[in-house]
Design a protein around this motif. Structure first.
Motif, mmCIF file in Angstrom:
data_model
loop_
_atom_site.group_PDB
_atom_site.id
_atom_site.type_symbol
_atom_site.label_atom_id
_atom_site.label_comp_id
_atom_site.label_asym_id
_atom_site.label_seq_id
_atom_site.Cartn_x
_atom_site.Cartn_y
_atom_site.Cartn_z
ATOM 1 N N ILE A 7 0.807 -1.223 0.000
ATOM 2 C CA ILE A 7 0.000 0.000 0.000
ATOM 3 C C ILE A 7 0.838 1.270 0.000
ATOM 4 C CG2 ILE A 7 -1.895 -1.164 1.184
ATOM 5 C CD1 ILE A 7 -0.967 0.161 3.783
ATOM 6 N N ASP A 8 2.158 1.126 -0.083
ATOM 7 C CA ASP A 8 3.003 2.315 -0.026
ATOM 8 C C ASP A 8 3.179 2.972 -1.394
ATOM 9 O OD1 ASP A 8 4.568 0.485 -1.305
ATOM 10 O OD2 ASP A 8 6.227 0.521 0.133
ATOM 11 N N GLY A 9 2.529 2.420 -2.403
ATOM 12 C CA GLY A 9 2.616 3.028 -3.727
ATOM 13 C C GLY A 9 3.861 2.668 -4.512
ATOM 14 N N SER A 10 4.647 1.761 -3.996
ATOM 15 C CA SER A 10 5.894 1.398 -4.665
ATOM 16 C C SER A 10 5.676 0.462 -5.851
ATOM 17 C CB SER A 10 6.849 0.720 -3.674
ATOM 18 O OG SER A 10 6.300 -0.513 -3.213
ATOM 19 N N GLY A 11 4.476 -0.120 -5.920
ATOM 20 C CA GLY A 11 4.195 -1.065 -6.983
ATOM 21 C C GLY A 11 4.725 -2.463 -6.706
ATOM 22 N N ARG A 12 5.321 -2.647 -5.547
ATOM 23 C CA ARG A 12 5.858 -3.970 -5.197
ATOM 24 C C ARG A 12 4.785 -4.818 -4.508
ATOM 25 N NH1 ARG A 12 11.245 -4.979 -5.582
ATOM 26 N NH2 ARG A 12 12.477 -3.278 -6.461
ATOM 27 N N TRP A 13 5.102 -6.106 -4.355
ATOM 28 C CA TRP A 13 4.127 -7.059 -3.838
ATOM 29 C C TRP A 13 4.603 -7.677 -2.522
ATOM 30 C CZ3 TRP A 13 -0.360 -8.450 -6.707
ATOM 31 C CH2 TRP A 13 -0.444 -7.842 -7.966
ATOM 32 N N TYR A 14 3.627 -8.215 -1.770
ATOM 33 C CA TYR A 14 3.966 -8.945 -0.556
ATOM 34 C C TYR A 14 3.197 -10.268 -0.539
ATOM 35 C CZ TYR A 14 -0.541 -7.781 1.665
ATOM 36 O OH TYR A 14 -1.865 -7.692 1.954
ATOM 37 N N ALA A 15 3.732 -11.205 0.225
ATOM 38 C CA ALA A 15 3.084 -12.504 0.416
ATOM 39 C C ALA A 15 2.839 -12.693 1.906
ATOM 40 C CB ALA A 15 3.946 -13.629 -0.122
ATOM 41 N N SER A 16 1.628 -13.088 2.265
ATOM 42 C CA SER A 16 1.269 -13.349 3.657
ATOM 43 C C SER A 16 0.624 -14.727 3.723
ATOM 44 C CB SER A 16 0.311 -12.274 4.169
ATOM 45 O OG SER A 16 -0.065 -12.543 5.504
ATOM 46 N N PHE A 17 1.136 -15.588 4.611
ATOM 47 C CA PHE A 17 0.637 -16.960 4.628
ATOM 48 C C PHE A 17 0.945 -17.609 5.972
ATOM 49 C CE2 PHE A 17 4.858 -16.694 2.856
ATOM 50 C CZ PHE A 17 5.578 -17.657 3.534
ATOM 51 N N TYR A 18 0.346 -18.786 6.190
ATOM 52 C CA TYR A 18 0.575 -19.565 7.395
ATOM 53 C C TYR A 18 1.339 -20.843 7.024
ATOM 54 C CZ TYR A 18 -2.796 -16.571 9.767
ATOM 55 O OH TYR A 18 -3.444 -15.487 10.309
ATOM 56 N N TYR A 19 2.139 -21.317 7.965
ATOM 57 C CA TYR A 19 2.854 -22.566 7.764
ATOM 58 C C TYR A 19 3.048 -23.245 9.115
ATOM 59 C CZ TYR A 19 7.081 -20.487 9.749
ATOM 60 O OH TYR A 19 7.983 -19.903 10.596
ATOM 61 N N LYS A 20 3.328 -24.557 9.069
ATOM 62 C CA LYS A 20 3.595 -25.309 10.288
ATOM 63 C C LYS A 20 5.079 -25.654 10.364
ATOM 64 C CE LYS A 20 -0.926 -27.443 11.051
ATOM 65 N NZ LYS A 20 -1.670 -28.729 11.240
ATOM 66 N N ASP A 21 5.665 -25.491 11.558
ATOM 67 C CA ASP A 21 7.070 -25.852 11.726
ATOM 68 C C ASP A 21 7.202 -27.340 11.990
ATOM 69 O OD1 ASP A 21 6.447 -26.331 14.406
ATOM 70 O OD2 ASP A 21 7.265 -24.422 15.106
ATOM 71 N N SER A 22 8.428 -27.798 12.281
ATOM 72 C CA SER A 22 8.679 -29.229 12.454
ATOM 73 C C SER A 22 7.986 -29.806 13.684
ATOM 74 C CB SER A 22 10.186 -29.482 12.555
ATOM 75 O OG SER A 22 10.749 -28.755 13.635
ATOM 76 N N PHE A 23 7.548 -28.928 14.612
ATOM 77 C CA PHE A 23 6.833 -29.386 15.803
ATOM 78 C C PHE A 23 5.319 -29.349 15.614
ATOM 79 C CE2 PHE A 23 10.943 -27.897 17.330
ATOM 80 C CZ PHE A 23 11.340 -28.955 18.140
ATOM 81 N N GLY A 24 4.875 -28.950 14.413
ATOM 82 C CA GLY A 24 3.451 -28.886 14.133
ATOM 83 C C GLY A 24 2.795 -27.602 14.579
ATOM 84 N N VAL A 25 3.584 -26.625 15.022
ATOM 85 C CA VAL A 25 3.049 -25.346 15.470
ATOM 86 C C VAL A 25 2.828 -24.428 14.267
ATOM 87 C CG1 VAL A 25 3.441 -23.323 16.934
ATOM 88 C CG2 VAL A 25 4.231 -25.583 17.672
ATOM 89 N N THR A 26 1.656 -23.799 14.212
ATOM 90 C CA THR A 26 1.314 -22.921 13.094
ATOM 91 C C THR A 26 1.865 -21.516 13.321
ATOM 92 O OG1 THR A 26 -0.719 -24.169 12.636
ATOM 93 C CG2 THR A 26 -0.571 -21.932 11.738
ATOM 94 N N HIS A 27 2.478 -20.945 12.287
ATOM 95 C CA HIS A 27 3.029 -19.593 12.343
ATOM 96 C C HIS A 27 2.533 -18.795 11.143
ATOM 97 C CE1 HIS A 27 6.043 -20.800 15.403
ATOM 98 N NE2 HIS A 27 6.072 -21.930 14.724
ATOM 99 N N ARG A 28 2.519 -17.487 11.317
ATOM 100 C CA ARG A 28 2.192 -16.605 10.196
ATOM 101 C C ARG A 28 3.484 -15.974 9.685
ATOM 102 N NH1 ARG A 28 0.920 -11.074 9.367
ATOM 103 N NH2 ARG A 28 -0.532 -10.753 7.623
ATOM 104 N N LYS A 29 3.627 -15.920 8.383
ATOM 105 C CA LYS A 29 4.814 -15.354 7.753
ATOM 106 C C LYS A 29 4.395 -14.293 6.741
ATOM 107 C CE LYS A 29 9.206 -15.256 6.345
ATOM 108 N NZ LYS A 29 10.351 -14.860 7.198
ATOM 109 N N LYS A 30 5.093 -13.156 6.774
ATOM 110 C CA LYS A 30 4.840 -12.106 5.799
ATOM 111 C C LYS A 30 6.162 -11.610 5.241
ATOM 112 C CE LYS A 30 2.512 -7.658 5.087
ATOM 113 N NZ LYS A 30 1.740 -6.553 5.725
#
Length: 350
Positions: A7-30
């Motif tokens: 939203i900063d007007g730079s024209g660039r993109w971002y990715a936001s998603f969830y994943y599980k680590d090796s212990f099965g814990v869910t994390h959010r990554k951006k």
């Protein structure tokens, strides 16, 4: 998974998603700053695959995980060597391929290509070992169903077929032509102690004890990114104290005095490894002696000790080898065959 423009007007993109680590814990990554939507989506896909605990990823993605694991377990100099090998010899061939698609035939063809180069047998073994190591990593931690390296014979050789070293007479011819005090002291230290190049170049004034005629080896120096890096020696056994012959002790004392009484932590030598190696080669040519590598001064010292009749255990301790087995593997061919002596002495007991 969300992939949107920033939203900063730079024209660039971002990715936001969830994943599980090796212990099965869910994390959010951006992650922000991608030039295109496709690159943002590709990053998210690769990241999730890397952290899924399966080998459903490209070889390049696996390499990044392998490098992260190695970076906290291996020396920086070792990591740099691995990066160089993977960048130039392995990733161009396998980097974009899914790990699960790499077959034993592909490994065999890659090995054939490597063997057709001018690389030495020992370097070929190093390259092959690095490729095999990453697949063992994948097999152990990411459940690869088939390790394509498992049944492929290793290429190259662990040790060079022939060992190059100078006899005492050859070394004396070469050292007589060295007039620079610093270089002279470096070569003398290498030849008369058998220490590694990096160990020698890392020596400080406090490491030299001319009263006890000993040198303390506690660190090594390497060149990375144009900078000198001081790290612990190669292995735990490499930390050692070696004795000096009188002539080396006298020369180092004279050399230190020329430095106007340096502090204990002041470096003794400031030449680059490349300069030290090149100068030795030119000196050998002037002396009419076959050129050897700088590291071969270490072999020259070991061969001199063998000739003088010292035991493999003492040589192993002096060189900082992990075990006597290492010493025997490298220098066994220098020891004379004693089988006839054994038979003769046993005969006298009958």
């Amino acid at each position: 998974m969300a992939v949107n423009k920033m939203i900063d007007g730079s024209g660039r993109w971002y990715a936001s998603f969830y994943y599980k680590d090796s212990f099965g814990v869910t994390h959010r990554k951006k992650k922000e700053g991608f030039p295109t939507k496709r690159e943002a989506a590709a990053y998210a896909d690769t990241f999730v695959r890397q952290h899924s605990g399966s080998c459903n990823m490209t070889f390049g993605a696996l390499y990044e995980l392998y490098l992260q694991s190695c970076s906290v377990r291996l020396r920086d100099s070792t990591i740099q060597k691995k990066k160089h090998i993977f960048r130039d010899k392995i990733l161009p061939v396998f980097g974009q391929l899914p790990v699960s698609s790499i077959t034993p035939l592909m490994i065999h063809d890659w090995q054939t290509r490597m063997m057709q180069t001018a690389y030495s047998p020992t370097y070929l073994r190093t390259i092959n070992n690095d490729l095999a190591a990453i697949f063992r990593f994948a097999e152990k931690y990411y459940g690869i169903e088939q390790n394509p390296c498992r049944n492929e014979p290793r290429i190259g050789k662990r040790d060079a077929k022939t060992m190059r070293f100078w006899t005492l007479e050859q070394y004396q011819k070469v050292i007589q032509s060295i007039t620079d005090p610093e270089l002279h002291a470096i070569y003398q230290t290498l030849f008369w102690t058998g220490m590694r190049r990096g160990e020698c170049l890392a020596l400080t004034a406090g490491d030299i004890d001319c009263k006890e005629k000993t040198i303390s080896i506690t660190k090594t120096r390497s060149r990375q990114g144009g900078k000198d890096i001081i790290t612990p020696p190669k292995t735990e056994h490499s930390i050692r104290t070696v004795t000096m012959p009188d002539q080396l002790c006298a020369e180092l004392q004279t050399y230190i005095n020329r430095l106007y009484h340096p502090a204990k932590d002041d470096m003794l030598f400031h030449r680059s490894p490349g300069n030290v190696s090149a100068t030795l080669g030119r000196a050998a040519e002037r002396a009419g002696v076959p050129r050897i590598r700088l590291h071969d001064l270490r072999h020259s010292h070991a061969s001199l000790l063998v000739e003088m009749g010292f035991s493999p255990l003492l040589i192993a301790e002096r060189l900082g080898h992990d075990s006597v087995d290492t010493t025997l593997r490298i220098y066994a061919h220098l020891y004379p065959d004693k089988q006839a002596d054994v038979a003769q002495k046993l005969s006298t007991l009958a």
